[in-house]
Design a protein around this motif. Structure first.
Motif, mmCIF file in Angstrom:
data_model
loop_
_atom_site.group_PDB
_atom_site.id
_atom_site.type_symbol
_atom_site.label_atom_id
_atom_site.label_comp_id
_atom_site.label_asym_id
_atom_site.label_seq_id
_atom_site.Cartn_x
_atom_site.Cartn_y
_atom_site.Cartn_z
ATOM 1 N N VAL A 129 101.470 31.442 29.991
ATOM 2 C CA VAL A 129 101.921 29.971 30.378
ATOM 3 C C VAL A 129 101.424 30.030 31.652
ATOM 4 C CG1 VAL A 129 103.279 27.744 30.567
ATOM 5 C CG2 VAL A 129 103.207 28.988 28.532
ATOM 6 N N PHE A 130 102.577 30.539 32.371
ATOM 7 C CA PHE A 130 102.573 30.404 34.217
ATOM 8 C C PHE A 130 101.164 31.374 34.657
ATOM 9 C CE2 PHE A 130 107.364 29.698 34.090
ATOM 10 C CZ PHE A 130 107.663 30.080 34.934
ATOM 11 N N MET A 131 100.809 32.162 34.082
ATOM 12 C CA MET A 131 99.357 32.674 34.980
ATOM 13 C C MET A 131 98.807 31.263 34.570
ATOM 14 S SD MET A 131 99.316 35.883 35.922
ATOM 15 C CE MET A 131 98.926 37.083 35.668
ATOM 16 N N LEU A 132 98.234 31.019 32.968
ATOM 17 C CA LEU A 132 97.057 29.023 33.587
ATOM 18 C C LEU A 132 97.881 28.119 34.070
ATOM 19 C CD1 LEU A 132 96.501 29.080 29.749
ATOM 20 C CD2 LEU A 132 95.309 30.089 31.635
ATOM 21 N N PHE A 133 99.104 28.177 34.174
ATOM 22 C CA PHE A 133 100.026 27.528 35.540
ATOM 23 C C PHE A 133 99.302 27.011 36.720
ATOM 24 C CE2 PHE A 133 103.341 24.437 36.892
ATOM 25 C CZ PHE A 133 102.857 23.041 36.686
ATOM 26 N N TYR A 134 99.565 27.979 37.128
ATOM 27 C CA TYR A 134 100.125 29.120 38.451
ATOM 28 C C TYR A 134 98.748 29.685 39.231
ATOM 29 C CZ TYR A 134 104.757 27.566 38.227
ATOM 30 O OH TYR A 134 106.839 26.761 38.836
ATOM 31 N N ARG A 135 97.753 30.380 38.545
ATOM 32 C CA ARG A 135 97.497 30.809 38.957
ATOM 33 C C ARG A 135 96.309 30.361 38.457
ATOM 34 N NH1 ARG A 135 95.474 36.308 36.072
ATOM 35 N NH2 ARG A 135 94.750 34.194 34.397
ATOM 36 N N ASP A 136 95.727 29.382 37.322
ATOM 37 C CA ASP A 136 94.552 28.631 37.482
ATOM 38 C C ASP A 136 94.666 27.559 37.544
ATOM 39 O OD1 ASP A 136 93.395 31.541 36.852
ATOM 40 O OD2 ASP A 136 94.049 31.145 34.821
ATOM 41 N N ASP A 137 95.894 26.882 37.469
ATOM 42 C CA ASP A 137 95.742 25.748 38.179
ATOM 43 C C ASP A 137 95.616 24.457 36.735
ATOM 44 O OD1 ASP A 137 96.723 25.650 40.428
ATOM 45 O OD2 ASP A 137 94.667 25.844 41.237
ATOM 46 N N PHE A 138 95.807 24.732 35.435
ATOM 47 C CA PHE A 138 95.924 23.618 34.564
ATOM 48 C C PHE A 138 96.511 22.629 34.224
ATOM 49 C CE2 PHE A 138 92.574 26.997 33.207
ATOM 50 C CZ PHE A 138 91.869 26.982 31.903
#
Length: 176
Positions: A129-138
């Motif tokens: 969830v954090f990768m998608l939210f913070y890294r990928d701006d989902f």
């Protein structure tokens, strides 16, 4: 200037005596403050605490009693208590600050962040969830669709993960 004369002038609310107090006892006050502050971060507030101490002396000089102890001991007690009070206020302010409402100005990124290392302490799902939210701006809705979970569940994972990172101090190291 003799200590007794300084005290008498402070009691008379002589502003020049306050300046003399700053000159004569400023170094001592800073030493007591630094002795009572646990880390460098809090030591940035030394000037604020010292100003509060000078105000307390100015306001409460009438309570000083030479029969109970020396002026320096009375002054050090004021400084110690002001330092402790300031730390409590700072701690309360920092505990009440949520990361959802904090806007940090960040310098341009010169090197890529190691998200795996930053989010290593999170569970597998929280890390995704954090990768998608913070890294990928989902957006949370997009993350929910991609990971087949409800939107509120995404928010729950973000909230729990932020709390874990905040407790471990990871957020302070990487995002300030």
């Amino acid at each position: 200037m003799e200590e007794a004369e300084l005290i008498a002038r402070l009691r008379a609310q002589d502003e020049a005596a306050l300046t003399e107090l700053v000159v004569s006892y400023g170094g001592f006050i800073n030493q007591v403050i630094l002795h009572n502050l646990p880390n460098d971060f809090r030591r940035d507030f030394t000037a604020d605490i010292a100003n509060r101490c000078f105000y307390q002396v100015w306001s409460h000089i009438g309570q000083y009693d030479a029969d109970k102890g020396t002026f320096k001991n009375w002054l050090s007690a004021i400084v110690k208590h002001q330092t402790i009070d300031y730390q409590r206020g700072l701690k309360a302010m920092l505990q009440n600050t949520t990361l959802d409402h904090v806007v940090l100005s960040t310098p341009p990124i010169t090197e890529e962040l190691d998200y795996e290392a930053i989010f290593a302490s999170l569970s597998k799902t929280e890390r995704e969830v954090f990768m998608l939210f913070y890294r990928d701006d989902f957006l949370p809705e997009e993350i929910g669709k991609k990971l087949r979970m409800k939107r509120w569940s995404v928010y729950k994972h973000l909230s729990r993960g932020r709390k874990k990172l905040q407790e471990e101090g990871v957020i302070n190291d990487y995002f300030t």
